[in-house]
Design a protein around this motif. Structure first.
Motif, PDB file in Angstrom:
ATOM      1  N   ARG A   6       0.806  -1.222   0.000  1.00 10.53           N
ATOM      2  CA  ARG A   6       0.000   0.000   0.000  1.00 10.53           C
ATOM      3  C   ARG A   6       0.842   1.277   0.000  1.00 10.53           C
ATOM      4  N   GLY A   7       2.171   1.158  -0.113  1.00  5.34           N
ATOM      5  CA  GLY A   7       3.003   2.355  -0.243  1.00  5.34           C
ATOM      6  C   GLY A   7       3.909   2.657   0.931  1.00  5.34           C
ATOM      7  N   ALA A   8       3.883   1.845   1.988  1.00  2.00           N
ATOM      8  CA  ALA A   8       4.820   2.043   3.101  1.00  2.00           C
ATOM      9  C   ALA A   8       6.196   1.544   2.670  1.00  2.00           C
ATOM     10  N   THR A   9       7.222   1.960   3.400  1.00  2.00           N
ATOM     11  CA  THR A   9       8.561   1.467   3.135  1.00  2.00           C
ATOM     12  C   THR A   9       9.164   0.890   4.415  1.00  2.00           C
ATOM     13  N   LEU A  10      10.010  -0.111   4.249  1.00  2.00           N
ATOM     14  CA  LEU A  10      10.728  -0.709   5.376  1.00  2.00           C
ATOM     15  C   LEU A  10      11.934   0.160   5.681  1.00  2.00           C
ATOM     16  N   LEU A  11      12.104   0.543   6.940  1.00  2.00           N
ATOM     17  CA  LEU A  11      13.284   1.300   7.351  1.00  2.00           C
ATOM     18  C   LEU A  11      14.303   0.386   8.031  1.00  2.00           C
ATOM     19  N   HIS A  12      13.862  -0.395   9.012  1.00  2.00           N
ATOM     20  CA  HIS A  12      14.740  -1.375   9.660  1.00  2.00           C
ATOM     21  C   HIS A  12      13.931  -2.256  10.606  1.00  2.00           C
ATOM     22  N   ARG A  13      14.555  -3.286  11.073  1.00  2.00           N
ATOM     23  CA  ARG A  13      13.954  -4.197  12.052  1.00  2.00           C
ATOM     24  C   ARG A  13      14.713  -4.041  13.363  1.00  2.00           C
ATOM     25  N   GLY A  14      13.990  -4.117  14.472  1.00  2.00           N
ATOM     26  CA  GLY A  14      14.621  -3.974  15.777  1.00  2.00           C
ATOM     27  C   GLY A  14      14.250  -5.104  16.712  1.00  2.00           C
ATOM     28  N   ARG A  15      15.082  -5.291  17.723  1.00  2.00           N
ATOM     29  CA  ARG A  15      14.831  -6.326  18.731  1.00  2.00           C
ATOM     30  C   ARG A  15      15.460  -5.865  20.034  1.00  2.00           C
ATOM     31  N   GLN A  16      14.739  -6.082  21.128  1.00  2.00           N
ATOM     32  CA  GLN A  16      15.269  -5.844  22.465  1.00  2.00           C
ATOM     33  C   GLN A  16      14.749  -6.980  23.335  1.00  2.00           C
ATOM     34  N   GLY A  17      15.644  -7.873  23.722  1.00  2.00           N
ATOM     35  CA  GLY A  17      15.226  -9.055  24.479  1.00  2.00           C
ATOM     36  C   GLY A  17      14.203  -9.839  23.680  1.00  2.00           C
ATOM     37  N   PRO A  18      13.061 -10.166  24.279  1.00  2.00           N
ATOM     38  CA  PRO A  18      12.048 -10.955  23.574  1.00  2.00           C
ATOM     39  C   PRO A  18      11.165 -10.120  22.642  1.00  2.00           C
ATOM     40  N   LEU A  19      11.315  -8.811  22.677  1.00  2.00           N
ATOM     41  CA  LEU A  19      10.468  -7.929  21.871  1.00  2.00           C
ATOM     42  C   LEU A  19      11.117  -7.633  20.527  1.00  2.00           C
ATOM     43  N   SER A  20      10.303  -7.606  19.488  1.00  2.00           N
ATOM     44  CA  SER A  20      10.808  -7.220  18.170  1.00  2.00           C
ATOM     45  C   SER A  20       9.798  -6.295  17.514  1.00  2.00           C
ATOM     46  N   TRP A  21      10.268  -5.506  16.563  1.00  2.00           N
ATOM     47  CA  TRP A  21       9.409  -4.577  15.855  1.00  2.00           C
ATOM     48  C   TRP A  21       9.975  -4.332  14.466  1.00  2.00           C
ATOM     49  N   ILE A  22       9.128  -3.778  13.613  1.00  2.00           N
ATOM     50  CA  ILE A  22       9.510  -3.422  12.251  1.00  2.00           C
ATOM     51  C   ILE A  22       9.273  -1.922  12.123  1.00  2.00           C
ATOM     52  N   THR A  23      10.330  -1.168  11.866  1.00  2.00           N
ATOM     53  CA  THR A  23      10.180   0.277  11.683  1.00  2.00           C
ATOM     54  C   THR A  23       9.940   0.539  10.206  1.00  2.00           C
ATOM     55  N   MET A  24       8.842   1.247   9.935  1.00  2.00           N
ATOM     56  CA  MET A  24       8.423   1.536   8.568  1.00  2.00           C
ATOM     57  C   MET A  24       8.156   3.025   8.437  1.00  2.00           C
ATOM     58  N   ALA A  25       7.888   3.460   7.218  1.00  9.10           N
ATOM     59  CA  ALA A  25       7.481   4.841   6.965  1.00  9.10           C
ATOM     60  C   ALA A  25       6.215   4.821   6.123  1.00  9.10           C
ATOM     61  N   ASP A  26       5.313   5.742   6.403  1.00  5.14           N
ATOM     62  CA  ASP A  26       4.089   5.859   5.610  1.00  5.14           C
ATOM     63  C   ASP A  26       4.437   6.475   4.245  1.00  5.14           C
ATOM     64  N   PRO A  27       3.477   6.649   3.348  1.00  4.04           N
ATOM     65  CA  PRO A  27       3.795   7.168   2.008  1.00  4.04           C
ATOM     66  C   PRO A  27       4.464   8.548   1.983  1.00  4.04           C
ATOM     67  N   GLU A  28       4.350   9.336   3.062  1.00  5.11           N
ATOM     68  CA  GLU A  28       5.039  10.629   3.120  1.00  5.11           C
ATOM     69  C   GLU A  28       6.329  10.575   3.926  1.00  5.11           C
ATOM     70  N   GLY A  29       6.730   9.386   4.372  1.00  4.11           N
ATOM     71  CA  GLY A  29       7.997   9.245   5.078  1.00  4.11           C
ATOM     72  C   GLY A  29       7.922   9.338   6.581  1.00  4.11           C
ATOM     73  N   ASN A  30       6.724   9.422   7.160  1.00  5.93           N
ATOM     74  CA  ASN A  30       6.577   9.478   8.610  1.00  5.93           C
ATOM     75  C   ASN A  30       6.804   8.092   9.198  1.00  5.93           C
ATOM     76  N   GLU A  31       7.739   7.993  10.146  1.00  5.28           N
ATOM     77  CA  GLU A  31       8.083   6.698  10.738  1.00  5.28           C
ATOM     78  C   GLU A  31       6.981   6.176  11.652  1.00  5.28           C
ATOM     79  N   PHE A  32       6.853   4.852  11.676  1.00  4.62           N
ATOM     80  CA  PHE A  32       5.999   4.163  12.640  1.00  4.62           C
ATOM     81  C   PHE A  32       6.571   2.779  12.855  1.00  4.62           C
ATOM     82  N   CYS A  33       6.237   2.182  13.980  1.00  5.11           N
ATOM     83  CA  CYS A  33       6.704   0.835  14.276  1.00  5.11           C
ATOM     84  C   CYS A  33       5.532  -0.126  14.271  1.00  5.11           C
ATOM     85  N   LEU A  34       5.792  -1.289  13.783  1.00  2.00           N
ATOM     86  CA  LEU A  34       4.803  -2.362  13.694  1.00  2.00           C
ATOM     87  C   LEU A  34       5.289  -3.479  14.612  1.00  2.00           C
ATOM     88  N   SER A  35       4.463  -3.852  15.575  1.00  2.00           N
ATOM     89  CA  SER A  35       4.859  -4.941  16.467  1.00  2.00           C
ATOM     90  C   SER A  35       3.653  -5.751  16.891  1.00  2.00           C
TER      91      SER A  35
END
Length: 145
Positions: free
Chosen positions: A116-145
């Motif tokens: 739908r137009g988001a982009t992958l920025l990077h993947r993160g992990r801290q202990g048992p938690l993980s997330w996917i950092t993405m950007a919306d179509p205008e480049g605003n960052e958000f995390c998906l977990s």
């Protein structure tokens, strides 16, 4: 005392971005009150230059909002406002949304949002938690977990 609040996102195209985020979150775009807009123009409190048409509806040019289908206990909506700013995004956002979908759905949602137009920025992990950092179509960052 606890306070209600809304999150405001600066952007270039608030109506398109509100549509994108409403679909992403399963929220709704707040409807436009065309009669109110026309009344404000008729009274000289706004001009036609303050408006635009989005999906065939008269809307305020400078902003659009989305809201959660259920209100807070106070009766106020959970709301994100998208507002026009003249400058483009140039650096990392200092505040962002964390979208919780559950670890079992994160990859599926990641793929859906990429389509739908988001982009992958990077993947993160801290202990048992993980997330996917993405950007919306205008480049605003958000995390998906």
């Amino acid at each position: 005392m606890a306070y209600d609040f809304q999150v405001t996102v600066d952007c270039a195209d608030p109506h398109t971005l509100a549509d994108w985020w409403a679909e992403t979150l399963g929220w709704e775009v707040e409807p436009s009150d065309e009669s109110f807009i026309k009344e404000m123009i008729a009274k000289g409190m706004a001009t036609e230059a303050d408006t635009t048409t989005h999906r065939g509806v008269l809307v305020w040019r400078i902003g659009a909002a989305i809201r959660h289908p259920e209100a807070l206990p106070s009766g106020r909506p959970r709301r994100v406002l998208f507002q026009v700013v003249p400058e483009p995004k140039t650096v990392k956002t200092r505040i962002h949304l964390d979208v919780w979908v559950g670890s079992e759905r994160a990859e599926e949602e990641h793929e859906r949002l990429l389509a739908r137009g988001a982009t992958l920025l990077h993947r993160g992990r801290q202990g048992p938690l993980s997330w996917i950092t993405m950007a919306d179509p205008e480049g605003n960052e958000f995390c998906l977990s």
